[in-house]
Design a protein around this motif. Structure first.
Motif, short mmCIF file in Angstrom:
data_model
loop_
_atom_site.label_atom_id
_atom_site.label_comp_id
_atom_site.label_asym_id
_atom_site.label_seq_id
_atom_site.Cartn_x
_atom_site.Cartn_y
_atom_site.Cartn_z
N ASP A 1 0.64 -1.12 0.41
CA ASP A 1 -0.64 -0.08 -0.16
C ASP A 1 0.88 1.35 0.25
OD1 ASP A 1 -2.19 -1.11 0.32
OD2 ASP A 1 -2.86 -0.44 1.88
N GLY B 1 0.09 4.31 -2.09
CA GLY B 1 0.19 5.51 -1.98
C GLY B 1 1.39 7.01 -2.09
N VAL C 1 -3.16 4.38 2.02
CA VAL C 1 -3.07 4.65 -0.01
C VAL C 1 -4.20 6.55 1.18
CG1 VAL C 1 -3.70 5.30 -1.49
CG2 VAL C 1 -3.62 2.52 -0.51
N SER D 1 -7.81 7.27 -6.37
CA SER D 1 -7.19 5.74 -5.91
C SER D 1 -7.22 5.00 -5.51
CB SER D 1 -6.32 6.35 -4.26
OG SER D 1 -6.37 7.79 -5.08
#
Lengths: 255, 366
Positions: free
Chosen positions: A107, A111, A201, A133
């Motif tokens: 992640d 991110g 994220v 996202s």
């Protein structure tokens, strides 16, 4: 004797998994403020939670993003899965492998790369960046779920539809979609859950103007866990339980 | 009754998958109303022919004509051809009625018209009582009937059947063979039936096309294919057969003389292969006559004799394996009849073997 150890072992594993959750739920009804011991049953924390507008706003934001991102990811992911299943084209295997890369990649990488992307094209962080996202990291899960269902099909069924005069659109509408519906729904639920509890994220891609629940809780516990958070977590736990049961039910329908 | 105009013509068809050439320069023409069976071992290209006609595959070369018009580039949903799949391929989420109605819905037919036609089709395959069931609630045979109804309700010019009976048990298969044959006569639609079961092919078809490795080996009525096989492959694939290799020694008045496994014989045949040419004499097991010889009896000059090695009781027939002195084994199959209800051979029994002149098939080996 052997059986005794087997059951003991199972019990230990499950206790290890569930004791923290059980303690949390119990504490959400505990009138002690510092969770040092049982001081009697109360629903105060739940009512306090109901009046915590910041927390509730964050919760509404979270559910909004989860709903929208799950829906968008389901549409895009299902179409991708059908494309991968139905047509052969150059680079198909690579595309399918790339789907897994997104699932496997941490992640934090996701991110930061999204943050860099948004910064470089100068988009203000907030609702839209968060939504995009979440859609991005949910799509692969939908693709995998739907694709596995599709590959269990008898290919002749689709050929039969074509043989009987259906064009591509009708094949999709009347055959592929109804037959893969349980997997599509399961994919939606999975995306919804993923979005709802994503911290890492979201931390990178949302702005101060749009706070989501996990981040709100995260910043609250920095000053110690408040009992109303226990109450909130208990509610979310119940919600997840319902989700899990629904998706299990849908997956069982496939047989 | 039969019209001679071809309903489908395949000309110079070549098809390969990657490195594998499945069909090579194949030509095939099928008349309207014919029941044609494509027979061959798996991988011989018979299913590929079906898929080419249905439009699921495109030929690399060659054209396909349906009733005179070129359909080579037409997608399968536009062709007036329907398929019954080996796996039935019913839509699992639809009822029997909806399955059969699917094709008619695509034709944008009115609701009442669809209902009438679907009910007719279901009645035809005796499935009217199951209209509201889902395919998963039906047996294999019932699913097969629905699959047939779903295809014929579209009134195709040709019905393609891809080993439709192979998943059914023996008794049901026999029954469906008869029903399919009757259905074809009633509808008058051309049936192209693919199978690897030679018995099925012989019992159902007007014409059998025997294939091997993408090439048509023989095309003819079941009787022709069985009784006058064009080559060794057809002879061996269609039923059991004894093959005796020999060399033509000299021509005689009625045929030619040769040595079969060490026995001098005269073959009565219209075929007169050149002296010295290698030929195969083919004999069906049921055409062999077996006569027991008494212990000390000397076989007649010119006849073939051997010893019974094995007998197998097959219900209506008795099959025996007979070893010739040369070591060659022959299979003989004899019917039980009223006079000799109890007949059986002792193992090791000496027997003489003969056959009716002219029942053998003579193939000249290249």
């Amino acid at each position: 004797m052997n059986r005794f150890f087997k059951s003991m072992y199972m019990l230990m594993v499950y206790l290890f998994l569930y004791i923290p959750v059980i303690i949390l739920v119990i504490n959400s009804f505990n009138s002690s403020k510092y969770m040092t011991g049982w001081k009697g049953f109360t629903l105060d924390w739940y009512s306090k939670l109901a009046s915590n507008t910041m927390l509730l706003d964050a919760a509404i934001n979270s559910f909004t993003v989860a709903f929208l991102s799950a829906s968008a990811a389901t549409v895009l992911g299902t179409l991708t899965a059908v494309t991968l299943y139905r047509y052969s084209f150059f680079g198909k295997k690579l595309l399918y492998a790339l789907v897994y890369v997104v699932i496997m990649s941490p992640d934090i990488v996701m991110g930061i790369s999204l943050l860099v992307l948004f910064a470089s094209i100068k988009i203000e962080l907030g609702f839209w960046t968060l939504l995009v996202s979440h859609i991005t990291f949910s799509i692969p899960f939908v693709v995998v779920t739907v694709y596995s269902r599709l590959s269990g099909f008898d290919k002749n069924v689709i050929e039969a539809a074509k043989d009987l005069g259906a064009d591509e659109m009708r094949i999709f509408k009347s055959v592929i979609l109804p037959m893969s519906l349980p997997a599509v729904a399961a994919g939606w639920l999975l995306s919804f859950t993923l979005s709802l509890d994503d911290v890492i994220v979201s931390f990178f891609v949302t702005g101060p103007g749009y706070e989501v629940l996990p981040l709100r809780i995260f910043s609250m516990v920095r000053l110690g866990v408040k009992p109303e958070i226990n109450a909130l977590c208990a509610i979310i736990l119940l919600f997840s339980l319902v989700m899990v049961m629904t998706s299990q039910f849908l997956m069982r329908e496939r047989k | 009754m039969k019209q001679n105009s071809p309903v489908i013509e395949l000309t110079n068809i070549t098809k390969s998958f990657g490195e594998n050439t499945i069909l090579k320069n194949l030509n095939l023409s099928i008349s309207d109303g014919e029941f044609v069976t494509l027979l061959g071992p798996s991988g011989c290209g018979k299913t590929t022919i079906l898929r080419l006609i249905a439009g699921f595959e495109q030929p690399d070369e060659g054209r396909i004509l349906l009733a005179g018009s070129d359909i080579t580039d037409q997608p399968s949903n536009k062709r007036h051809v329907n398929t019954v799949f080996q796996s039935y391929a019913l839509f699992p989420h639809m009822t029997v009625f909806e399955n059969v109605a699917f094709g008619l819905n695509m034709d944008k037919m009115s609701k009442s018209e669809i209902k009438a036609q679907v009910n007719d089709a279901l009645r035809m395959v005796k499935m009217s009582d199951y209209a509201d069931r889902k395919p998963s609630q039906l047996s294999g045979g019932q699913q097969q009937r629905v699959a047939i109804a779903r295809a014929v309700v579209k009134k195709p010019r040709i019905l393609l059947l891809d080993e439709p009976l192979s998943a059914l048990d023996f008794k049901l298969r026999k029954q469906m063979q008869v029903e399919l044959k009757q259905l074809q006569r009633r509808l008058g639609i051309t049936f192209i039936f693919v199978t690897h079961d030679q018995e099925e092919a012989l019992s159902m078809s007007d014409r059998v096309i025997v294939m091997e490795e993408g090439v048509i080996q023989q095309s003819g009525t079941p009787k022709q294919v069985y009784e006058q096989p064009a080559n060794l492959f057809v002879a061996r694939f269609v039923g059991e057969i004894n093959v005796l290799d020999t060399v033509v020694e000299k021509h005689t008045d009625n045929g030619f003389a040769c040595k079969i496994e060490g026995f001098s014989c005269e073959i009565h045949s219209k075929k007169r292969p050149a002296e010295g040419s290698k030929v195969s004499i083919l004999l069906r097991p049921e055409d062999l006559r077996v006569e027991e010889l008494a212990k000390a009896e000397k076989p007649e000059a010119g006849s073939i004799f051997g010893r019974v090695e094995e007998t197998t009781y097959k219900g209506a027939t008795l099959e025996s394996i007979i070893v010739l002195p040369s070591g060659k084994k022959l299979l003989a199959s004899e019917f039980f009849d009223e006079e000799y209800e109890e007949f059986d051979y002792k193992l090791g029994q000496d027997v003489a073997i003969s056959w009716v002149d002219g029942w053998e098939v003579v193939l000249v080996n290249e």
